[in-house]
Design a protein around this motif. Structure first.
Motif, PDB file in Angstrom:
ATOM      1  N   GLN A   1       0.815  -1.218   0.000  1.00 59.04           N
ATOM      2  CA  GLN A   1       0.000   0.000   0.000  1.00 59.04           C
ATOM      3  C   GLN A   1       0.849   1.270   0.000  1.00 59.04           C
ATOM      4  OE1 GLN A   1      -2.251   0.528   3.588  1.00 59.04           O
ATOM      5  NE2 GLN A   1      -3.722   1.923   2.673  1.00 59.04           N
ATOM      6  N   ALA A   2       2.084   1.183   0.502  1.00 60.10           N
ATOM      7  CA  ALA A   2       2.929   2.357   0.709  1.00 60.10           C
ATOM      8  C   ALA A   2       3.195   3.189  -0.548  1.00 60.10           C
ATOM      9  CB  ALA A   2       4.254   1.933   1.348  1.00 60.10           C
ATOM     10  N   PRO A   3       3.319   2.599  -1.735  1.00 63.86           N
ATOM     11  CA  PRO A   3       3.604   3.422  -2.926  1.00 63.86           C
ATOM     12  C   PRO A   3       2.426   4.251  -3.419  1.00 63.86           C
ATOM     13  CG  PRO A   3       4.392   1.161  -3.223  1.00 63.86           C
ATOM     14  CD  PRO A   3       3.491   1.156  -2.031  1.00 63.86           C
ATOM     15  N   PHE A   4       1.305   4.258  -2.702  1.00 62.11           N
ATOM     16  CA  PHE A   4       0.112   4.955  -3.177  1.00 62.11           C
ATOM     17  C   PHE A   4      -0.354   6.018  -2.178  1.00 62.11           C
ATOM     18  CE2 PHE A   4       0.058   0.664  -4.949  1.00 62.11           C
ATOM     19  CZ  PHE A   4      -0.033   0.938  -6.311  1.00 62.11           C
ATOM     20  N   PRO A   5       0.476   7.010  -1.859  1.00 63.23           N
ATOM     21  CA  PRO A   5       0.010   8.094  -0.972  1.00 63.23           C
ATOM     22  C   PRO A   5      -1.129   8.842  -1.651  1.00 63.23           C
ATOM     23  CG  PRO A   5       2.065   8.702  -2.024  1.00 63.23           C
ATOM     24  CD  PRO A   5       1.837   7.260  -2.371  1.00 63.23           C
ATOM     25  N   ASP A   6      -2.146   9.172  -0.882  1.00 64.84           N
ATOM     26  CA  ASP A   6      -3.351   9.728  -1.503  1.00 64.84           C
ATOM     27  C   ASP A   6      -4.123  10.509  -0.447  1.00 64.84           C
ATOM     28  OD1 ASP A   6      -6.006  10.016  -2.590  1.00 64.84           O
ATOM     29  OD2 ASP A   6      -5.567   8.392  -3.982  1.00 64.84           O
ATOM     30  N   GLU A   7      -4.159  11.829  -0.544  1.00 66.02           N
ATOM     31  CA  GLU A   7      -4.838  12.642   0.465  1.00 66.02           C
ATOM     32  C   GLU A   7      -6.342  12.398   0.488  1.00 66.02           C
ATOM     33  OE1 GLU A   7      -3.931  16.749   0.127  1.00 66.02           O
ATOM     34  OE2 GLU A   7      -1.781  16.494   0.536  1.00 66.02           O
ATOM     35  N   VAL A   8      -6.931  12.176  -0.672  1.00 67.79           N
ATOM     36  CA  VAL A   8      -8.380  11.946  -0.727  1.00 67.79           C
ATOM     37  C   VAL A   8      -8.739  10.651   0.000  1.00 67.79           C
ATOM     38  CG1 VAL A   8     -10.340  11.481  -2.256  1.00 67.79           C
ATOM     39  CG2 VAL A   8      -8.672  13.250  -2.855  1.00 67.79           C
ATOM     40  N   ILE A   9      -8.046   9.571  -0.341  1.00 66.48           N
ATOM     41  CA  ILE A   9      -8.305   8.289   0.304  1.00 66.48           C
ATOM     42  C   ILE A   9      -7.881   8.338   1.772  1.00 66.48           C
ATOM     43  CG2 ILE A   9      -7.682   5.848   0.330  1.00 66.48           C
ATOM     44  CD1 ILE A   9      -9.624   6.626  -1.905  1.00 66.48           C
ATOM     45  N   GLY A  10      -6.776   9.024   2.046  1.00 65.66           N
ATOM     46  CA  GLY A  10      -6.320   9.151   3.429  1.00 65.66           C
ATOM     47  C   GLY A  10      -7.365   9.802   4.316  1.00 65.66           C
ATOM     48  N   LYS A  11      -8.061  10.779   3.790  1.00 62.39           N
ATOM     49  CA  LYS A  11      -9.110  11.432   4.568  1.00 62.39           C
ATOM     50  C   LYS A  11     -10.243  10.465   4.875  1.00 62.39           C
ATOM     51  CE  LYS A  11     -12.189  15.448   4.756  1.00 62.39           C
ATOM     52  NZ  LYS A  11     -13.343  14.646   5.222  1.00 62.39           N
ATOM     53  N   THR A  12     -10.620   9.620   3.917  1.00 61.03           N
ATOM     54  CA  THR A  12     -11.704   8.656   4.186  1.00 61.03           C
ATOM     55  C   THR A  12     -11.281   7.655   5.253  1.00 61.03           C
ATOM     56  OG1 THR A  12     -11.066   7.023   2.477  1.00 61.03           O
ATOM     57  CG2 THR A  12     -12.465   8.856   1.781  1.00 61.03           C
ATOM     58  N   ILE A  13     -10.009   7.287   5.252  1.00 59.90           N
ATOM     59  CA  ILE A  13      -9.506   6.359   6.277  1.00 59.90           C
ATOM     60  C   ILE A  13      -9.586   7.009   7.651  1.00 59.90           C
ATOM     61  CG2 ILE A  13      -7.477   5.108   7.097  1.00 59.90           C
ATOM     62  CD1 ILE A  13      -6.632   4.886   4.106  1.00 59.90           C
ATOM     63  N   TRP A  14      -9.114   8.258   7.747  1.00 59.17           N
ATOM     64  CA  TRP A  14      -9.130   8.955   9.036  1.00 59.17           C
ATOM     65  C   TRP A  14     -10.549   9.213   9.513  1.00 59.17           C
ATOM     66  CZ3 TRP A  14      -7.163   9.644  13.420  1.00 59.17           C
ATOM     67  CH2 TRP A  14      -7.544  10.713  14.231  1.00 59.17           C
ATOM     68  N   ASP A  15     -11.445   9.559   8.601  1.00 66.49           N
ATOM     69  CA  ASP A  15     -12.835   9.819   8.991  1.00 66.49           C
ATOM     70  C   ASP A  15     -13.439   8.604   9.681  1.00 66.49           C
ATOM     71  OD1 ASP A  15     -12.721  12.360   7.994  1.00 66.49           O
ATOM     72  OD2 ASP A  15     -13.798  11.916   6.136  1.00 66.49           O
ATOM     73  N   GLY A  16     -13.133   7.415   9.183  1.00 67.45           N
ATOM     74  CA  GLY A  16     -13.654   6.201   9.806  1.00 67.45           C
ATOM     75  C   GLY A  16     -13.002   5.919  11.147  1.00 67.45           C
ATOM     76  N   ILE A  17     -11.672   6.021  11.197  1.00 64.60           N
ATOM     77  CA  ILE A  17     -10.950   5.704  12.424  1.00 64.60           C
ATOM     78  C   ILE A  17     -11.264   6.700  13.532  1.00 64.60           C
ATOM     79  CG2 ILE A  17      -8.627   5.699  13.440  1.00 64.60           C
ATOM     80  CD1 ILE A  17      -7.656   4.343  10.889  1.00 64.60           C
ATOM     81  N   SER A  18     -11.388   7.966  13.197  1.00 69.05           N
ATOM     82  CA  SER A  18     -11.587   8.984  14.226  1.00 69.05           C
ATOM     83  C   SER A  18     -12.920   8.843  14.942  1.00 69.05           C
ATOM     84  CB  SER A  18     -11.479  10.383  13.601  1.00 69.05           C
ATOM     85  OG  SER A  18     -12.500  10.590  12.635  1.00 69.05           O
ATOM     86  N   ASN A  19     -13.872   8.126  14.329  1.00 69.47           N
ATOM     87  CA  ASN A  19     -15.193   7.980  14.933  1.00 69.47           C
ATOM     88  C   ASN A  19     -15.422   6.642  15.623  1.00 69.47           C
ATOM     89  OD1 ASN A  19     -16.302  10.533  14.161  1.00 69.47           O
ATOM     90  ND2 ASN A  19     -16.444   9.786  12.044  1.00 69.47           N
ATOM     91  N   LEU A  20     -14.446   5.742  15.574  1.00 66.71           N
ATOM     92  CA  LEU A  20     -14.671   4.436  16.204  1.00 66.71           C
ATOM     93  C   LEU A  20     -14.559   4.547  17.720  1.00 66.71           C
ATOM     94  CD1 LEU A  20     -11.813   2.897  17.277  1.00 66.71           C
ATOM     95  CD2 LEU A  20     -11.410   2.799  14.819  1.00 66.71           C
TER      96      LEU A  20
END
Length: 205
Positions: free
Chosen positions: A37-56
Motif C-alpha cells: 500500500q505504501a507506494p500509493f500516498p493519496d490525500e483523498v483516500i487518506g481522509k476517508t480512512i481517518w474519517d472512519g478511524i476517528s469515529n470508532l
C-alpha cells in the motif's frame, strides 16, 4: 439503538488484503509483498480512512492483527495512535493470547453472542485486517458495513478478502464510490439477506 460492526480492509485489485502496511507485517506463506500500500500516498483516500478511524469507539481484532498492533501502536502518539490506544480492544481467539495493550480483553467462546453484546456497549466497532475473523463475520453476517479501499496493483498471491470457498452473499452499495488521484477507490457495502440468485442472460424474450 444497537451499535454497528464495520469491517475495514485495504485490498489489491485481485483481492489480496495481506500485509498492506509493511514488509514484516505478515509474512505467512512466504508472502513477499508486505507494504504494497505504501507506494500509493493519496490525500483523498487518506481522509476517508481517518474519517472512519476517528469515529470508532472500539476495536475488534483477530489474534494475529492484535499482536501486530500491540507491538506497534502503544509506542506511537497522535492521530491514529491516540484513537487506538484510547478505545477498548476486543480479541477473538481460541487460544490464550497475551493482552498487554491497555484496554484489551478476550471475547468468550460464544462468538455470535459476544459480538451482539459489543453492539450494546459501543456505537462504532471496527474490525481492521484480521482476515480469519473477517471470514467468520461475513459468513455469519455479523457485520453492518464492509469498507474496501481497493488499490491499483495485482499481486497474484496472499490472503484474500474473498478466498476460494468463502460463503456466498449479497451486498448493497451504501454510498457512491470515492476515487483518489492514486487510482485507489473506496467502496462501502452493507449485507443483504437471502440466497445469491442467478439467471440466464442468453435466454430469448
Amino acid at each position: 439503538m444497537a451499535g454497528r460492526i464495520h469491517i475495514d480492509l485495504f485490498t489489491t485489485l485481485d483481492g489480496v488484503a495481506q500485509a498492506p502496511g509493511g514488509p514484516q507485517e505478515d509474512t505467512t506463506g512466504g508472502f513477499p509483498y508486505g507494504g504494497w500500500q505504501a507506494p500509493f500516498p493519496d490525500e483523498v483516500i487518506g481522509k476517508t480512512i481517518w474519517d472512519g478511524i476517528s469515529n470508532l469507539d472500539a476495536l475488534l481484532l483477530g489474534r494475529r492483527t492484535y499482536d501486530i498492533f500491540a507491538g506497534y501502536w502503544p509506542n506511537q502518539t497522535g492521530g491514529i495512535a491516540e484513537v487506538f490506544n484510547r478505545v477498548p480492544k476486543y480479541v477473538a481467539s481460541r487460544g490464550l493470547p497475551t493482552l498487554d495493550w491497555e484496554g484489551s480483553s478476550q471475547l468468550g467462546m460464544d462468538f455470535a453472542r459476544e459480538v451482539e453484546a459489543l453492539r450494546e456497549r459501543h456505537e462504532s466497532i471496527h474490525v481492521i485486517g484480521s482476515a480469519n475473523l473477517v471470514q467468520t463475520l461475513l459468513m455469519e453476517q455479523l457485520f453492518d458495513v464492509l469498507t474496501l479501499w481497493i488499490y491499483p496493483v495485482v499481486l497474484g498471491q496472499g490472503k484474500k478478502v474473498f478466498p476460494e470457498g468463502c460463503a456466498p452473499a449479497n451486498f448493497t452499495l451504501l454510498e457512491p464510490a470515492v476515487t483518489g488521484p492514486s487510482g485507489a477507490v473506496l467502496l462501502r457495502y452493507g449485507p443483504v439477506a437471502g440466497e445469491v440468485r442467478t439467471g440466464d442472460m442468453t435466454a430469448e424474450d
